[in-house]
Design a protein around this motif. Sequence first.
Motif, PDB file in Angstrom:
ATOM      1  N   CYS A 198       0.823  -1.208   0.000  1.00  0.00           N
ATOM      2  CA  CYS A 198       0.000   0.000   0.000  1.00  0.00           C
ATOM      3  C   CYS A 198       0.860   1.261   0.000  1.00  0.00           C
ATOM      4  N   ILE A 199       1.771   1.388   0.962  1.00  0.00           N
ATOM      5  CA  ILE A 199       2.529   2.633   1.051  1.00  0.00           C
ATOM      6  C   ILE A 199       3.548   2.760  -0.085  1.00  0.00           C
ATOM      7  N   SER A 200       4.045   1.635  -0.583  1.00  0.00           N
ATOM      8  CA  SER A 200       4.980   1.701  -1.714  1.00  0.00           C
ATOM      9  C   SER A 200       4.270   2.184  -2.970  1.00  0.00           C
ATOM     10  N   GLU A 201       3.049   1.696  -3.205  1.00  0.00           N
ATOM     11  CA  GLU A 201       2.296   2.141  -4.374  1.00  0.00           C
ATOM     12  C   GLU A 201       1.858   3.591  -4.226  1.00  0.00           C
ATOM     13  N   MET A 202       1.546   4.011  -3.004  1.00  0.00           N
ATOM     14  CA  MET A 202       1.237   5.420  -2.780  1.00  0.00           C
ATOM     15  C   MET A 202       2.388   6.311  -3.219  1.00  0.00           C
TER      16      MET A 202
END
Length: 308
Positions: free
Chosen positions: A33-37
């Motif tokens: 999630c945070i990497s794709e954000m």
Amino acid sequence: MLDPKKVRLGICPIGWTNDDMWDLGDENTFQQCISEMKLAGFDGCEVGHKYPEDKEVLKHMLDVRNMTIASKWFSSFLVDKPYEEVEAEFVKELEYLSYVGATAINVSEQSGSIQGMMDKRILKDKRIMNDEEWDRFCTGLNKLGKLSLEKYGIKTCFHHHMGTVCQTVEETIRMLENTDPKYVFLCFDTGHFTFAGEDPVAVLGKFANRVGHVHLKNMRMPIVEKVKAEDWAFLKAVREGAFTVPGDPDGCVDFDAVFDILDKAGYEGWIMVEAEQDPAKANPFEYSKMGREYITAHTGLGGEVVLK
């Protein structure tokens, strides 16, 4: 164009992992999630149920991606619980948020909320407060707001929300008029006002000076019309795709007018893309990228990121 020195662009994790229906996006991990954000071009995010409870772990995971936490949802029960109980839980969240660099806490009054009930009609079954309950609610908000700002430097931003005691424009105005503007701010949400049958641009035009945090949701009005016609619950509307991101041609919100009002009001803070969708139907990375590209084109925020 919004000033990137004063306004930061973030996104909420609810498009990856839904906080009300954990089966939606259960396959998506926190790190994904945070990497794709970050890959989509966002500087920060809010906190979701898959985020580490250990604030040191969370801060490290964000620091290595050059990201930060903007804010977090807080369920208040100022009407139905003793204030002291609410404050004790509030302080725990503020300690967590202060450590990870948040500037806001999004308070939603959950006394009598039906937003998570599948057997309740979202547009007909909500609780209506009496005058004594309104007084207790607003008095409590003032206390929370004073505490969060003076002790932690964090703004208490009230989140109007479908299915709660503060859903409509009239209810939101009553809350704003009966709380201290020094301590209680508005978490302005384009989607929830639109869903409630209100004009978010008109509301923002009146209360731009009270806005401390912004949620940008787009709405698919044919779905909302079905909600009205068939008396759906809020979570059914979410599953069926009532919400989407800025830039989706299926949406109806006039974001240019929102950006213009915020700019003229000198808004400082975060604007967050937030669209609770089923990630199996709406790929979170693709939709986050869609939202970021739209906002960049219309405001200049996040313009340094180029994704092919």
